[in-house]
Design a protein around this motif. Structure first.
Motif, PDB file in Angstrom:
ATOM      1  N   PHE A   1       0.766  -1.105   0.039  1.00  0.00           N
ATOM      2  CA  PHE A   1      -0.077  -0.097   0.096  1.00  0.00           C
ATOM      3  C   PHE A   1       1.034   1.294  -0.176  1.00  0.00           C
ATOM      4  N   GLU A   2       0.256   2.428  -0.552  1.00  0.00           N
ATOM      5  CA  GLU A   2       1.170   3.519  -0.583  1.00  0.00           C
ATOM      6  C   GLU A   2       0.947   4.572   0.646  1.00  0.00           C
ATOM      7  N   ARG A   3       1.638   5.254   0.701  1.00  0.00           N
ATOM      8  CA  ARG A   3       1.456   6.094   1.743  1.00  0.00           C
ATOM      9  C   ARG A   3       1.577   7.337   1.428  1.00  0.00           C
ATOM     10  N   TYR A   4       0.654   8.302   1.573  1.00  0.00           N
ATOM     11  CA  TYR A   4       0.816   9.645   1.168  1.00  0.00           C
ATOM     12  C   TYR A   4       0.758  10.594   2.125  1.00  0.00           C
ATOM     13  N   GLU A   5       1.261  11.784   2.147  1.00  0.00           N
ATOM     14  CA  GLU A   5       1.146  12.752   3.288  1.00  0.00           C
ATOM     15  C   GLU A   5      -0.107  13.483   2.823  1.00  0.00           C
ATOM     16  N   LEU A   6      -1.212  13.404   3.746  1.00  0.00           N
ATOM     17  CA  LEU A   6      -2.497  14.105   3.461  1.00  0.00           C
ATOM     18  C   LEU A   6      -2.741  14.758   4.753  1.00  0.00           C
ATOM     19  N   GLU A   7      -3.085  16.233   4.465  1.00  0.00           N
ATOM     20  CA  GLU A   7      -3.281  16.992   5.770  1.00  0.00           C
ATOM     21  C   GLU A   7      -4.490  16.293   6.513  1.00  0.00           C
ATOM     22  N   GLY A   8      -4.475  16.187   7.954  1.00  0.00           N
ATOM     23  CA  GLY A   8      -5.498  15.757   8.713  1.00  0.00           C
ATOM     24  C   GLY A   8      -5.656  14.200   8.714  1.00  0.00           C
ATOM     25  N   ALA A   9      -4.998  13.393   7.942  1.00  0.00           N
ATOM     26  CA  ALA A   9      -4.908  12.163   7.959  1.00  0.00           C
ATOM     27  C   ALA A   9      -3.941  11.488   8.724  1.00  0.00           C
ATOM     28  N   GLU A  10      -4.166  10.237   9.178  1.00  0.00           N
ATOM     29  CA  GLU A  10      -3.111   9.422   9.865  1.00  0.00           C
ATOM     30  C   GLU A  10      -3.071   8.169   9.192  1.00  0.00           C
TER      31      GLU A  10
ATOM     32  N   HIS B   1      -5.272   5.292   5.252  1.00  0.00           N
ATOM     33  CA  HIS B   1      -5.254   6.599   5.573  1.00  0.00           C
ATOM     34  C   HIS B   1      -6.648   6.761   6.430  1.00  0.00           C
ATOM     35  N   HIS B   2      -6.494   7.286   7.592  1.00  0.00           N
ATOM     36  CA  HIS B   2      -7.792   7.672   8.324  1.00  0.00           C
ATOM     37  C   HIS B   2      -7.822   9.278   8.367  1.00  0.00           C
ATOM     38  N   ALA B   3      -8.992   9.810   7.923  1.00  0.00           N
ATOM     39  CA  ALA B   3      -9.367  11.296   7.851  1.00  0.00           C
ATOM     40  C   ALA B   3     -10.558  11.254   8.812  1.00  0.00           C
ATOM     41  N   GLY B   4     -10.615  11.487   9.910  1.00  0.00           N
ATOM     42  CA  GLY B   4     -11.894  11.492  10.543  1.00  0.00           C
ATOM     43  C   GLY B   4     -12.428   9.945  10.593  1.00  0.00           C
ATOM     44  N   GLU B   5     -13.859  10.105  10.055  1.00  0.00           N
ATOM     45  CA  GLU B   5     -14.409   8.846   9.656  1.00  0.00           C
ATOM     46  C   GLU B   5     -14.148   8.172   8.510  1.00  0.00           C
ATOM     47  N   MET B   6     -13.637   9.158   7.456  1.00  0.00           N
ATOM     48  CA  MET B   6     -13.335   8.658   6.127  1.00  0.00           C
ATOM     49  C   MET B   6     -12.010   7.719   6.159  1.00  0.00           C
ATOM     50  N   LYS B   7     -11.922   6.701   5.341  1.00  0.00           N
ATOM     51  CA  LYS B   7     -10.779   5.581   5.458  1.00  0.00           C
ATOM     52  C   LYS B   7     -10.563   5.594   3.836  1.00  0.00           C
ATOM     53  N   MET B   8      -9.214   5.667   3.500  1.00  0.00           N
ATOM     54  CA  MET B   8      -8.704   5.410   2.170  1.00  0.00           C
ATOM     55  C   MET B   8      -7.484   4.556   2.086  1.00  0.00           C
ATOM     56  N   ALA B   9      -7.463   3.850   0.910  1.00  0.00           N
ATOM     57  CA  ALA B   9      -5.981   3.104   0.868  1.00  0.00           C
ATOM     58  C   ALA B   9      -5.918   3.092  -0.569  1.00  0.00           C
TER      59      ALA B   9
ATOM     60  N   PHE C   1      -3.028   1.763  -3.771  1.00  0.00           N
ATOM     61  CA  PHE C   1      -2.034   0.440  -4.174  1.00  0.00           C
ATOM     62  C   PHE C   1      -1.945   0.694  -5.650  1.00  0.00           C
ATOM     63  N   LYS C   2      -0.864   0.005  -6.100  1.00  0.00           N
ATOM     64  CA  LYS C   2      -0.592   0.084  -7.835  1.00  0.00           C
ATOM     65  C   LYS C   2      -0.577  -1.249  -8.266  1.00  0.00           C
TER      66      LYS C   2
ATOM     67  N   LEU D   1      -4.755   2.309  -7.853  1.00  0.00           N
ATOM     68  CA  LEU D   1      -6.126   1.729  -7.491  1.00  0.00           C
ATOM     69  C   LEU D   1      -6.359   2.441  -6.079  1.00  0.00           C
ATOM     70  N   HIS D   2      -7.564   2.737  -5.913  1.00  0.00           N
ATOM     71  CA  HIS D   2      -8.024   3.154  -4.720  1.00  0.00           C
ATOM     72  C   HIS D   2      -9.139   2.435  -4.028  1.00  0.00           C
ATOM     73  N   ILE D   3      -9.222   2.226  -2.768  1.00  0.00           N
ATOM     74  CA  ILE D   3     -10.292   1.830  -2.080  1.00  0.00           C
ATOM     75  C   ILE D   3     -10.446   2.857  -0.977  1.00  0.00           C
ATOM     76  N   ASN D   4     -12.070   3.125  -0.794  1.00  0.00           N
ATOM     77  CA  ASN D   4     -12.624   4.260  -0.049  1.00  0.00           C
ATOM     78  C   ASN D   4     -13.678   3.996   0.782  1.00  0.00           C
ATOM     79  N   GLN D   5     -13.736   4.169   1.956  1.00  0.00           N
ATOM     80  CA  GLN D   5     -14.804   4.049   2.852  1.00  0.00           C
ATOM     81  C   GLN D   5     -15.286   5.391   3.365  1.00  0.00           C
ATOM     82  N   MET D   6     -16.604   5.599   2.989  1.00  0.00           N
ATOM     83  CA  MET D   6     -17.070   6.691   3.499  1.00  0.00           C
ATOM     84  C   MET D   6     -17.693   6.741   4.829  1.00  0.00           C
ATOM     85  N   PRO D   7     -17.671   7.757   5.638  1.00  0.00           N
ATOM     86  CA  PRO D   7     -18.433   7.693   6.792  1.00  0.00           C
ATOM     87  C   PRO D   7     -19.941   7.208   6.812  1.00  0.00           C
ATOM     88  N   ALA D   8     -20.281   6.303   7.621  1.00  0.00           N
ATOM     89  CA  ALA D   8     -21.836   5.670   7.506  1.00  0.00           C
ATOM     90  C   ALA D   8     -22.685   7.064   7.720  1.00  0.00           C
ATOM     91  N   GLY D   9     -23.930   6.920   7.288  1.00  0.00           N
ATOM     92  CA  GLY D   9     -24.665   7.834   7.530  1.00  0.00           C
ATOM     93  C   GLY D   9     -25.325   8.253   6.180  1.00  0.00           C
TER      94      GLY D   9
END
Length: 127
Positions: free
Chosen positions: A86-95, A101-109, A111-112, A119-127
């Motif tokens: 998995f790739e690691r990017y420096e995104l403001e506000g993300a751990e 990558h965790h940005a609040g309730e949003m999660k992203m990964a 890879f190539k 290629l990107h996997i995304n998980q939006m906050p529930a709701g």
């Protein structure tokens, strides 16, 4: 004009056999049809078209994004077990931890694939 028409993601690759192994065996996608230059994989209600091109891997932005459906941790863990890095990017506000990558309730990964397509996997906050 196109709002009622289906669409597909499309990715250029340099080696169709290597791509078939990656998209089928590593990502677990079902090959719907294909030949020596083009393959179509089922991915949810849509399709991913993979084709050979001399321009493979030249796109430096996301090529495909998948919705994790609430299980990004499980998906990332399974892909990592299959050798995906998995790739690691420096995104403001993300751990970044465990490939995600965790940005609040949003999660992203990210890879190539073997050609370097992002290629990107995304998980939006529930709701």
């Amino acid at each position: 004009m196109l709002k009622h028409n289906a669409s597909s993601a499309i990715v250029a690759v340099s080696d169709i056999d290597r791509a078939r192994a990656f998209y089928s065996d590593v990502l677990g996608l079902d090959l719907v049809e294909g030949d020596e230059t083009v393959m179509v994989f089922a991915t949810g209600p849509t399709h991913l078209v993979v084709y050979t091109s001399d321009e493979a891997g030249t796109n430096r932005a996301n090529a495909v994004v998948w919705d994790a459906g609430g299980d990004i941790e499980g998906i990332v863990a399974e892909l990592a077990a299959r050798g995906v890095r998995f790739e690691r990017y420096e995104l403001e506000g993300a751990e970044y931890r465990d490939g995600i990558h965790h940005a609040g309730e949003m999660k992203m990964a990210w890879f190539k694939d073997p050609d370097g397509n992002i290629l990107h996997i995304n998980q939006m906050p529930a709701g």
